[in-house]
Enzyme design. Structure first.
Site, short mmCIF file in Angstrom:
data_model
loop_
_atom_site.label_atom_id
_atom_site.label_comp_id
_atom_site.label_asym_id
_atom_site.label_seq_id
_atom_site.Cartn_x
_atom_site.Cartn_y
_atom_site.Cartn_z
N CYS A 25 0.81 -1.23 0.00
CA CYS A 25 0.00 0.00 0.00
C CYS A 25 0.83 1.27 0.00
O CYS A 25 0.71 2.11 -0.90
CB CYS A 25 -0.92 0.05 1.22
SG CYS A 25 -1.71 -1.48 1.66
N HIS A 86 -2.50 6.72 4.35
CA HIS A 86 -1.41 5.76 4.57
C HIS A 86 -0.04 6.25 4.11
O HIS A 86 0.82 5.46 3.70
CB HIS A 86 -1.73 4.41 3.90
CG HIS A 86 -1.14 3.25 4.64
ND1 HIS A 86 -1.23 1.95 4.20
CD2 HIS A 86 -0.44 3.19 5.80
CE1 HIS A 86 -0.61 1.14 5.03
NE2 HIS A 86 -0.11 1.87 6.03
#
Length: 536
Positions: A25, A86
């Site tokens: 990610c 993130h």
């Protein structure tokens, strides 16, 4: 059933060889926003952990990096990120927001600064417990044996150890254990929270109607900007574990909770497409649908239900550079501008979105740095038939793992692996013992000569080619090694944003909407009226 995602494909272009710049990610998102390999921005780890795990880490997307949101904002676009970020939050204090989305070109943020963990949803287990247990058992045993040994030596008089020193050692050990126990006991409250701009509005995060809330925010943002150019990045928590689905979708699909979550995400996509239609914006709007990386094949629930998804014919998954880890959906729709219902099998990258939308906004591409992505519009409009990506470099964290070569005027797509992960169990399709595959040491097998595949003939990467089965074997390796040398020379040393120092939890960086004594609890997220849901 995904009628709305299918609709995107029918009304737009499907990129069948669309490649994420990383199988994880954090680095994949950094590459998407900047158009650059994450190794260039320091967003690729040399340590085992390749993503941010805590809200109070000091690493993040560097301020020196230029995102497409910054460039579009300079061109008068209103910009928003809704959902998962993130890419870090703070550097030196709990409210400096140096890595926050609002510091990277977004005017509005509603979402999570970290990610969606199993630990965020009660009853879904932990992604940390097994690793923490493995990491701590030996140090605790060593510390215990050392303290007991010192006490025995002191008692029998072989060595005089000041009681004060023993006391300090005991105190340090006990304090360290207490901090760890406190942190992981309160993990959900400390790391799983919802923000609006710089304010925490729900801590810990509630999954109730979460997709509906994200969808409502997206629809309202579009509604506020019907007469002005806008950029919306709607970054779903679906279908990352912990899986969740609202009452209208729970138990409705044929594929368990994972299928329910996919169908709920599809409903949300439909809501966004409908609001574009409502305001007559469809013909003026480029829509792009993709994923950070491939499905996480090791995500199996305690009852044996598949929670991580399925990669079809492709080998491996998340954290790996086998095709299952990096070949992701690539759907683009712009009625009247790009072809409808077309399929393109040329290698493309999520880094290509940066130059594509920057050029569409008539902004200038940065001239002081290498941009690894290429403008997709000539390919999407049928003006060219071959991708500009002759080579794509596949990194496992900060280590060059594999290279893809699509020679000009050739249908072949060669892919070499310099090392591959050691699956556990050996005959499986992933690293089930460690939950994800790692990139160095005893977790990998190096190959000399490298493994070679032709993806045009063997997309499943089943049978490596040899000098006996491929007459150009050594010539192909020679060309790829030259490309690696050129690529490596283009890299420059930058601060490692995913070093252990930048990854570890720092109490002084911990965001908290109340106080630690109140378990950082608050809930200011007023739902109001939510979009009407239909589960099909």
């Amino acid at each position: 059933r995904t009628p709305n995602i299918d609709r995107l494909a029918e009304e737009g272009v499907t990129l069948t060889q669309h490649i994420a710049a990383s199988p994880l990610c954090t680095p994949s998102r950094a590459a998407f926003l900047t158009g650059r390999y994450p190794i260039r921005s320091g967003m690729a780890a040399f340590s085992r952990v390749g993503v941010f795990l805590f809200s109070a880490s000091s690493g993040g997307l560097p301020s020196e990096e230029i995102t497409f949101s910054e460039l579009l904002k300079q061109r008068g676009y209103t910009t928003a990120l809704i959902g998962k970020w993130h890419l870090g939050m703070n550097c030196e204090s709990s409210n400096d927001f140096c890595h926050h989305p609002l510091s990277h070109g977004f005017d509005y943020f509603y979402g999570l600064t970290v990610t969606n963990f199993r630990d965020c949803k009660p009853g879904q287990g932990s992604v940390f417990l097994k690793g923490v247990q493995k990491s701590l058992v030996i140090p605790i045993q060593i510390a215990g044996i050392a303290l007991v040994s010192l006490a025995i030596v002191q008692y029998i008089g072989l060595l005089k150890v000041p009681f004060q020193a023993l006391g300090y050692c005991l105190l340090i050990t006990a304090t360290s254990l207490a901090v760890l126990i406190f942190f992981f006991y309160h993990f959900r409250h400390l790391n799983c929270f919802l923000m609006r701009d710089h304010q925490i509005i729900q801590q810990p995060l509630s999954y109730e109607n979460l997709t509906q809330r994200l969808t409502k925010e997206a629809m309202q943002f579009i509604g506020r900007n019907t007469d002005a150019p806008f950029l919306l990045v709607l970054s779903y928590l679906h279908v990352h574990t912990a899986l969740y689905a609202s009452k209208n979708f729970s138990g409705k699909s044929k594929h368990g909770l994972y299928g329910d979550a996919v169908e709920e995400m599809d409903w949300s996509v439909g809501q966004v497409l409908d609001v574009l239609e409502k305001y007559n914006l469809s013909d003026n709007t480029l829509v792009y649908f993709t994923s950070d990386q491939g499905a996480h094949v090791e995500e199996i629930s305690s009852s044996g239900e598949v929670h991580g998804g399925y990669n079809g014919i492709y080998k491996g998954g998340k954290s790996m550079n086998w095709e299952g880890g990096i070949r992701v959906p690539g759907l683009l729709r712009w009625p009247g501008v790009i072809q409808a219902g077309a399929y393109m099998d040329e290698p493309t990258s999520n880094m290509d979105i940066f130059p594509t939308i920057v050029k569409l906004a008539e902004a200038q591409l940065p001239s002081d740095r290498i941009i690894d992505g290429h403008d997709l519009m000539p390919l999407l409009q049928g003006k060219v038939t071959q991708s500009k990506h002759e080579f794509l470099f596949h990194y496992c964290n900060a280590y060059l793992n594999a290279v893809r070569w699509h020679p000009r005027n050739s249908e072949s797509v060669w892919k070499v692996f310099f090392f591959t992960p050691n699956f556990s169990p050996e005959d499986s399709n992933g690293c089930y013992d460690s939950h994800v595959c790692f990139c160095h040491g005893g977790f990998i097998t190096r190959h000399d000569p490298p493994l070679l595949f032709d993806l045009s003939r063997d997309p499943e990467e089943k049978v490596p080619l040899t000098p006996e089965t491929e007459s150009r074997f050594y010539e192909i390796l020679r060309v790829i090694h030259l490309a690696v040398d050129n690529h490596t020379r283009s890299l420059h040393a930058v601060p490692d944003q995913l070093s252990w120092d930048n990854l570890l939890w720092k109490p002084w960086l911990q965001p908290c909407c109340s106080s630690l004594f109140q378990s950082c609890y608050c809930d200011y997220d007023s739902e109001g009226s939510l979009p009407e849901m239909q589960s099909g």
